[in-house]
Structure formats: structure tokens, C-alpha cells
Design a protein around this motif. Sequence first.
Motif, PDB file in Angstrom:
ATOM      1  N   LYS A   9      13.441  12.262   2.600  1.00 59.42           N
ATOM      2  CA  LYS A   9      14.739  12.800   2.977  1.00 59.42           C
ATOM      3  C   LYS A   9      15.124  12.558   4.435  1.00 59.42           C
ATOM      4  O   LYS A   9      16.293  12.247   4.703  1.00 59.42           O
ATOM      5  CB  LYS A   9      14.772  14.304   2.693  1.00 59.42           C
ATOM      6  N   PRO A  10      14.188  12.659   5.397  1.00 57.73           N
ATOM      7  CA  PRO A  10      14.634  12.401   6.771  1.00 57.73           C
ATOM      8  C   PRO A  10      15.122  10.969   6.989  1.00 57.73           C
ATOM      9  O   PRO A  10      15.851  10.699   7.930  1.00 57.73           O
ATOM     10  CB  PRO A  10      13.387  12.658   7.633  1.00 57.73           C
ATOM     11  N   LEU A  11      14.690  10.068   6.106  1.00 59.54           N
ATOM     12  CA  LEU A  11      15.018   8.667   6.347  1.00 59.54           C
ATOM     13  C   LEU A  11      16.291   8.237   5.632  1.00 59.54           C
ATOM     14  O   LEU A  11      17.153   7.612   6.204  1.00 59.54           O
ATOM     15  CB  LEU A  11      13.875   7.775   5.838  1.00 59.54           C
ATOM     16  N   HIS A  12      16.360   8.537   4.305  1.00 58.71           N
ATOM     17  CA  HIS A  12      17.476   8.004   3.532  1.00 58.71           C
ATOM     18  C   HIS A  12      18.112   9.092   2.703  1.00 58.71           C
ATOM     19  O   HIS A  12      17.480  10.079   2.363  1.00 58.71           O
ATOM     20  CB  HIS A  12      16.997   6.931   2.541  1.00 58.71           C
ATOM     21  N   ASN A  13      19.368   8.843   2.323  1.00 58.61           N
ATOM     22  CA  ASN A  13      20.015   9.644   1.287  1.00 58.61           C
ATOM     23  C   ASN A  13      19.988   8.835   0.009  1.00 58.61           C
ATOM     24  O   ASN A  13      20.176   7.629   0.033  1.00 58.61           O
ATOM     25  CB  ASN A  13      21.473   9.901   1.658  1.00 58.61           C
ATOM     26  N   PHE A  14      19.756   9.498  -1.097  1.00 62.80           N
ATOM     27  CA  PHE A  14      19.684   8.757  -2.350  1.00 62.80           C
ATOM     28  C   PHE A  14      20.738   9.261  -3.315  1.00 62.80           C
ATOM     29  O   PHE A  14      20.938  10.451  -3.445  1.00 62.80           O
ATOM     30  CB  PHE A  14      18.303   8.934  -2.999  1.00 62.80           C
ATOM     31  N   THR A  15      21.401   8.324  -3.989  1.00 63.48           N
ATOM     32  CA  THR A  15      22.298   8.671  -5.091  1.00 63.48           C
ATOM     33  C   THR A  15      21.679   8.062  -6.341  1.00 63.48           C
ATOM     34  O   THR A  15      21.259   6.913  -6.322  1.00 63.48           O
ATOM     35  CB  THR A  15      23.681   8.043  -4.860  1.00 63.48           C
ATOM     36  N   ILE A  16      21.626   8.822  -7.407  1.00 67.76           N
ATOM     37  CA  ILE A  16      20.928   8.347  -8.606  1.00 67.76           C
ATOM     38  C   ILE A  16      21.937   8.159  -9.718  1.00 67.76           C
ATOM     39  O   ILE A  16      22.787   9.012  -9.948  1.00 67.76           O
ATOM     40  CB  ILE A  16      19.852   9.349  -9.035  1.00 67.76           C
ATOM     41  N   GLU A  17      21.853   7.026 -10.398  1.00 66.57           N
ATOM     42  CA  GLU A  17      22.647   6.838 -11.591  1.00 66.57           C
ATOM     43  C   GLU A  17      21.738   6.276 -12.664  1.00 66.57           C
ATOM     44  O   GLU A  17      20.758   5.591 -12.376  1.00 66.57           O
ATOM     45  CB  GLU A  17      23.826   5.904 -11.321  1.00 66.57           C
ATOM     46  N   SER A  18      22.072   6.576 -13.906  1.00 63.23           N
ATOM     47  CA  SER A  18      21.221   6.080 -14.982  1.00 63.23           C
ATOM     48  C   SER A  18      22.084   5.674 -16.149  1.00 63.23           C
ATOM     49  O   SER A  18      23.215   6.134 -16.299  1.00 63.23           O
ATOM     50  CB  SER A  18      20.228   7.147 -15.430  1.00 63.23           C
ATOM     51  N   GLN A  19      21.561   4.796 -16.987  1.00 62.92           N
ATOM     52  CA  GLN A  19      22.324   4.344 -18.144  1.00 62.92           C
ATOM     53  C   GLN A  19      21.360   3.906 -19.228  1.00 62.92           C
ATOM     54  O   GLN A  19      20.186   3.625 -18.973  1.00 62.92           O
ATOM     55  CB  GLN A  19      23.233   3.184 -17.764  1.00 62.92           C
ATOM     56  N   VAL A  20      21.896   3.835 -20.439  1.00 66.39           N
ATOM     57  CA  VAL A  20      21.151   3.293 -21.563  1.00 66.39           C
ATOM     58  C   VAL A  20      21.984   2.157 -22.127  1.00 66.39           C
ATOM     59  O   VAL A  20      23.180   2.311 -22.323  1.00 66.39           O
ATOM     60  CB  VAL A  20      20.937   4.365 -22.654  1.00 66.39           C
ATOM     61  N   GLN A  21      21.346   1.008 -22.373  1.00 71.25           N
ATOM     62  CA  GLN A  21      22.085  -0.079 -23.011  1.00 71.25           C
ATOM     63  C   GLN A  21      21.367  -0.461 -24.290  1.00 71.25           C
ATOM     64  O   GLN A  21      20.134  -0.460 -24.343  1.00 71.25           O
ATOM     65  CB  GLN A  21      22.165  -1.282 -22.080  1.00 71.25           C
ATOM     66  N   PHE A  22      22.150  -0.822 -25.293  1.00 66.16           N
ATOM     67  CA  PHE A  22      21.550  -1.078 -26.595  1.00 66.16           C
ATOM     68  C   PHE A  22      21.440  -2.555 -26.912  1.00 66.16           C
ATOM     69  O   PHE A  22      20.817  -2.933 -27.880  1.00 66.16           O
ATOM     70  CB  PHE A  22      22.375  -0.370 -27.677  1.00 66.16           C
ATOM     71  N   TYR A  23      22.073  -3.395 -26.125  1.00 62.33           N
ATOM     72  CA  TYR A  23      21.957  -4.822 -26.392  1.00 62.33           C
ATOM     73  C   TYR A  23      21.911  -5.526 -25.055  1.00 62.33           C
ATOM     74  O   TYR A  23      22.925  -5.660 -24.376  1.00 62.33           O
ATOM     75  CB  TYR A  23      23.146  -5.299 -27.231  1.00 62.33           C
TER      76      TYR A  23
END
Lengths: 413, 474
Positions: free
Chosen positions: B207-221
Amino acid sequence: MSSSYSSPLLRLGVVLPALTVLKLSAHLAGVSDVLLHDHQLSSPLTSFSQLQEGLYLFRHGIDPYNGGTFRHSPLLLALFSSVLPSSKVFMATLLALCDAVAAWALVRTWRARQNVPSSARDGLVAAAYLLNPYNLLPSLALSTSPLESALLLLAVMFASQKKAAPSLLSLAFLSHLTPNAILFLPPLLLLLLTDPHSHLASPQKISFKRHKVLPLAVEFLLYVGVLTVASTLVAGNLNWVAQTWGTWFTLPDLTPNVGMWWYFFTEMFDHFRPFFLMVFSVHLLIYVAPLCIKFQHDPLYALFILTGILATFKAYPTLADMGLFLSMISIFPETFPYLRFPIVTSLLHLHSALLLPLFHHLWLTQGTGNANFYYASTLVFACSNGAAILDCLFAGLRIAVGKEVDGYDVVQE
Amino acid sequence: MDPQNDLAIPSGLRNPADLFFQKETIRRTIIASYWITILLALPLWWHTTSIERLPLPEARVYHQVDKPISIPVRLCLPQSNTDLSSRLQGALSARVPKGLEVVVESGNCGTEKDTYVVSPGPKKIVRGRHLTTPFDDLEGLTQTIVSLVAPSDVEQEKQTRVAQFASRYRLAFSLLNEDASSGNGVMSWDVQKGIHQQIQPLLDVLKPLHNFTIESQVQFYAPLEFDLRPTDSGFGLSYEDLTVFINSAEWTLSSSASNDPVLHFILFVPSASHTPLRIIDSKSSAFILPQWGGVSIYNTPSIWSTQQLSDRGLQRAFSTFSTQLSYTTWHSSSPEDTGLISQWQLDALIRRRMLETAKGTRDTLRSFIKLANQLENMPVREDVRNDIEGSLDALEKLYNSASTSLSQSFAYSAEAFNLASRAFFNPGMLALLYFPTEHKYAVYAPLFASGLVPLFVSALRELKAWKQQRAQSR
């Protein structure tokens, strides 16, 4: 100038109501729905659907000038949200009445020019305005440009009758709808201070009381100022200035229309955009002084030519602007014998009038053409406008030389 | 219409030259009015086409970028004498990389923050900022301390794995089914649980170094672009296949909502016809793409589709992701610690990043000034200048405070780096970048050349006629 074939059908009292009713019935038959979104007949600044959107926002307390799509004057907002309803039928009726008023004003100007209380050509002049498809179709499309034409013709009529205050007030209203109208002020002032009679055949130096110019100009500016204050009160803040008047100078909306600005600015480098906007605006300004100097003996003719020039070169023209110019030719019958190529001009206009909707459809509806098609057709339209203006210009100057004599031809060096 | 010409004007016509509006004064007034309007518009031309170039603080930049930075590292040996501490300081100063300045004190350790305490003990134990290690010989002690304070970055390969510094990273976790319709699709995964269990602790530490944004997805093909190599027990990926594994054209892996760099973590489920898929000559089924992220391959145990990824698969996948993330944000190799990452390691990472960003800032500022001087066509606007000045201010604060709090100086260094990058990559400067001056004529000529010709010709003609008249009237 009485015509030998004047029939009772062509009397003014018959023509005006008949054509107004005809227009209304065309609207009620559903023609308006077809024409409502036509780009030739209404620009983003005169479109009826934009007006309705702005009225809706205004009635619900949202500032319509915040969004960037509403570009009508606050005066129209005030008019349609308080006094007048804004339904389609009412708008059609209002525009039909506006056209009738404009035709009547044109006839009164004609009568003032001829210095007769009534003439046999009155009905013809009115019909030339009302039946001109360039005027008929925009008012069926419920665009607000017939309002602008009516205001200009009223200003000209009052000036021909030497009524300074109503004339300047009409021009002030028009300036609020179209800032280009300020360019009409010099010839209008000259018209007020001289007379509308035809002096084309005998040009001489203009003589007018110079000390009267400044009070009239100040009066005009006062009317514009009062209307500005009223608009600010209606709109609540000063956003409307950038959205209505500013649109003419910054061209934020590049919707295709029959003018020549939109295509030029779609392919413009961003760095040069302010420069070319400045050039195009100054270009309109550059024609006023030469016209007033050259036609100082007949300011009404100068105003007429200026109408044509502005219709060709202004930022968001519609067909109604050119329709005004072409219909105003009817009050200068003395120039008709001296028009060098009226058939070419009419054919060019016919050609462009057919080409414009065709290429517009090919580009935007069908998708098999591209913007160059439509741009080419606007160039043809500009060509035909130029031909009309040049011909009228030459005819207005040629009258002074005298009636045509066999074997001799007057040419320009 | 020349009055000198001997025209036989018939009786019906007037001599056009005698008409009022054909008089010379009228003509000259009209031409003059055109020219006056044009001349009055010339200053507007100058004003609307001038390029806005605000002056940049060049001298200040050159002065700043040449100053070296040195980050102090304070050690304290509470149970030793000054002799050992001075020898240790000498040995350490020879071994630590440039930019770090080691100060060793002995005796009473002050209560200053960020001081590392080293005390003798039987085993090597690291706790917080306290190190307990046998004080057998100077060499061994030096080695231990150096490995904690400035982990060696001699291994080039590991160095290139680490992503370039950015204050904000986006982590994109994707579950890609190669072909869910082939029968063995994994329809969903409990990504929140996986992140919470495995990834979040690491993010909290960083945390002192970077900020993180998280995104996730599922793909079927998500098809592969190349043919798989069949092996005896399924399919295999060779080393070359790994380099072209990511099918960036057809897999949309991250949203383009912002400009922050993205670290991708992909769990790839091969289709039923390609299961099991292994990496040839390797025991693991995951690989890292340097500075981009990592891929982990999950071979479904059975050929029917599962609604949700099994817990075991999830846990295995996310621990792989956690390792890959740690490799991508720093490279670590210190085994002697308890917990995820020790304070020593974090401080060492902060110091490395601080040096990296300070150097990056200096380089960016220097090249920006050089670029602005070379390209005279480049507009430099208010926001660019403000960013440069802000970056210089932060750099100055960094130099002034490098000897006090580590996290504060790191914040300044990160701010300087971000501002310098933002100024350098500002899109407002692009407008005339590839616009040679000759093209300006091409822009003006079509419209104005044809319009100005009649004006010039008529003005010249009037001038000639006027000169002739004056010569004649004398």
C-alpha cells in the motif's frame, strides 16, 4: 405597371388566404412528418425538434443551454413556453401566418417602391413568395427560418414606409435569432434615410442627413440591449450567448446543411480552426461596404443583394434563406430585361434542388455515398446562388446604361 | 468603358463611363474598403495562428537534474563498540549500490524512526526492523546486512520481470475458457474469495508504494492463435509457444477506462479437445510474461462443465497469481523472514523504487527540455508548465527530506515522477508535431490565392491609372 392578363384570382386578397390554407392542409396531410428532420430545410439552429427539446428542459427547470444541443434564442423559449403552445399543429399555423405576413410585407414594400397604393402585380408578388418551394418546404418542415425571413421583410417594409422604430425593432429581433442580421443595418439605415423608390435607372450620389445616422444606430443598439437583458432574464444566466450567438462564430455543430462551412471544418487542422473561423466571419463582413457604396442610389437593391450573399455564405443556412432572395427578385421587375442568363440560373437551381436531397439520401440514409457527394451538391447550390447574385448585380447596374439597342452590347471589362 | 476610346454611342444608351457608380472615386473607395477590412483582419490572423509557448524553467531543471541523490540507511548496534561499527560502516559503504548512504551507530540507539537495529544472536532472525544474527565475522555480517538492505539486482533476468513504476496499477484477473462449448467449460469462479485470501495481503503490504484497482472477467470463448503440439499425454506448449500465447487481438483483456498500466493474470482453461495442456520440460503449469502479468493453466479434471471453479483450483490459481504479482512488483529472494514481506524488504523496495523514480524524473525533465528546444512548433501550454514546475518542486522537496522520513521522501519522488510523465505525454502538445512549415502554405494557398488575385489586380490597376492621371495632370 398593370398587367393585361390580371385575373381576379391573382388579387392579393385571394392569393394570401388561399395559399395559407393550402399550406395548412399540406401540413395536416402529414407532409411535415416527412420533412421534419431534413437537413436542407432546417439547421441545428432552426430545427423544430431541438426547439421542443429545449422547451421541455426549460419547463422542467433544467438550463437548456447547459447541454450544447439547444441553440435557439431565449426569446423563442419565452414565447413558446408562456404565450404560445408548442405543438406541431400550432407551429404549422404560426409559420403559415408568418409566411402570410412576410408575403404581405413584401407586397407593401413593392407598393412603396412603386409609390402606388395597390397594383395589379400584388398577387403575383405574394404568390412568388408563398409558392417558392425554397420558402414553402422549410415552413412545412416546421423550421424557424420562415420567422427570420418574415422579420427581415417586416423590417424592410417599415423602412420603406419611413417608420424607423418598428423597422429597427424588427431588425433587433432578427439579430437575436441570427447575429448575421446586424450586417443588414447599414443598407437599412440608408433606406430609412432616403427612399425605397427605384433609382436604378438614374444613379446619383446619395444625399442623406448624416447627423441622423448615429441616433438611429444607437436606437438599434438600444433595442438589441433591451432584448439581451430580456433574454438573460429568461435564461437565468449568460450561457445562452455562447450557445446561440457563439455558435455562428465557433461552429461547434458540424451537421451537414446546404452551406459551405461544415465540410470545410470537418477536414480542418485544429491549429488553424480559429483562424479560418475568423476568415469566414470577416468574409461576410467584407461585402457590406462595397454594396452600399455601389448601390447608394438604391439601398433597397443593396439590401436585396446582401440577402443573397448572406444566404450563400453564412454559417448555418437553410433553403429558406435563398428562398427569400429569389422571391425578392419579384419586386425589381425593372431588372428582368437585363438579366443575362436567367434560364441558366433557374436550371442550375433546379439541378441543385434535385441533387441535394438525392446525395443526402445516398450518403446518410442509404450509406452508399460519402460526404463528398453531398459537399459536391452544396457546391452546385453555391454555384447557382452565385449565378443568381451575379446576374442580379449586373442587371441592377446595367439598367442605368439604358434600354437595349440592336447591334450594341454592354459588356464588363 | 474607356472615355478615351472613340465610341459611337447610339442615342438609346448612355456612356457607361459617365454613370455615377462608374466614377473613379467610387471604384477606388470600394477597392479601399476591401483592403482596409483585410488589413484590419491581419492582427487577428497573427493572434489566432500563433503557437502558445510558455517559457520553461530550463536553468532550474538543469540545476536539479545534476544533483545526485543519496538515501541514508541508519543502522544501530546497541551492544557493540564504536570500533566494530566504524569497520562495519566502511565494509558496507563499499558494498551497497550508489545512492544509498550507510550510517552505523553504536551504543544507545536513538528513538529515531527508520533505524535498523542489529544485535548478536545464535540464529538469523528478522523481525520488523530488528535483525538478530551471529556476529561471527565481519564478512558474514556485511553479507547478511547487504542482502537485507539492498537485495542484489545482479540477476538481469529477474530485474526485467519487474514492471515499471506507476503509482496506480490495474490488476485484471481473467478466467478464459478456450472453448466452453466443447464440454468442459468453467462457468464462474469465486474471484472475490481468491483475491481476499491470497492477493489482498500482498496489496496491503504494498500500500505505501502503489494503489491498485482490480477488475475481473470470465470469457467463454478465447481461442488460441496457434496449433498445439501433441505430446504423449495430451498437448504441450514449447517455449516459443509461450511467447505467442496471448492472443491480444481476440481476447479483450482489460478495459480501456484509464491510462494506468495493467497487470494481467489469466487462468486459462483449455478446451476438451486440448486437455491436458502442459508446458514442455517444466513441472509448473504457469508462466510469467515480464512486465505484463502471468498465465496459469488449469486442466479440468473431467469433461463436463462445472458451474464454479473448485476451491482447490481456485486456491492453486490464486497462489500462483500471488507469486506472479510479487515477481512483477518486486523481485524478492529473501527466505529468512516470517510473514509475507519483512519491513527490511519493503524498505529496500521503497528505496529502489525511489531511486528509480528519481532517475526517471531527472531523465524525463532533461529530455523534455531538449525536446521543447528542438521542436519550435510544439505548443507548451499552462498545464504542461505547471506540471514541470510541480515536478521540480517535488524533486526539491525530495532532496531536502531524503534524510528524514523514508515514506515521505518516497511520496515526493513518486509525485515528481508522475508529474514529469504527465507533462511529457501531454496530448495538447501534439497538434503541430509533424507539420512542416511548408504545409502552412498548402493550407493557406487554395483559399486565399484565388480570392486575393482579383483584389491585387484591381488595386494595381487603380494605382497605375492614378499614377497616369497624376502624370497627365502635371
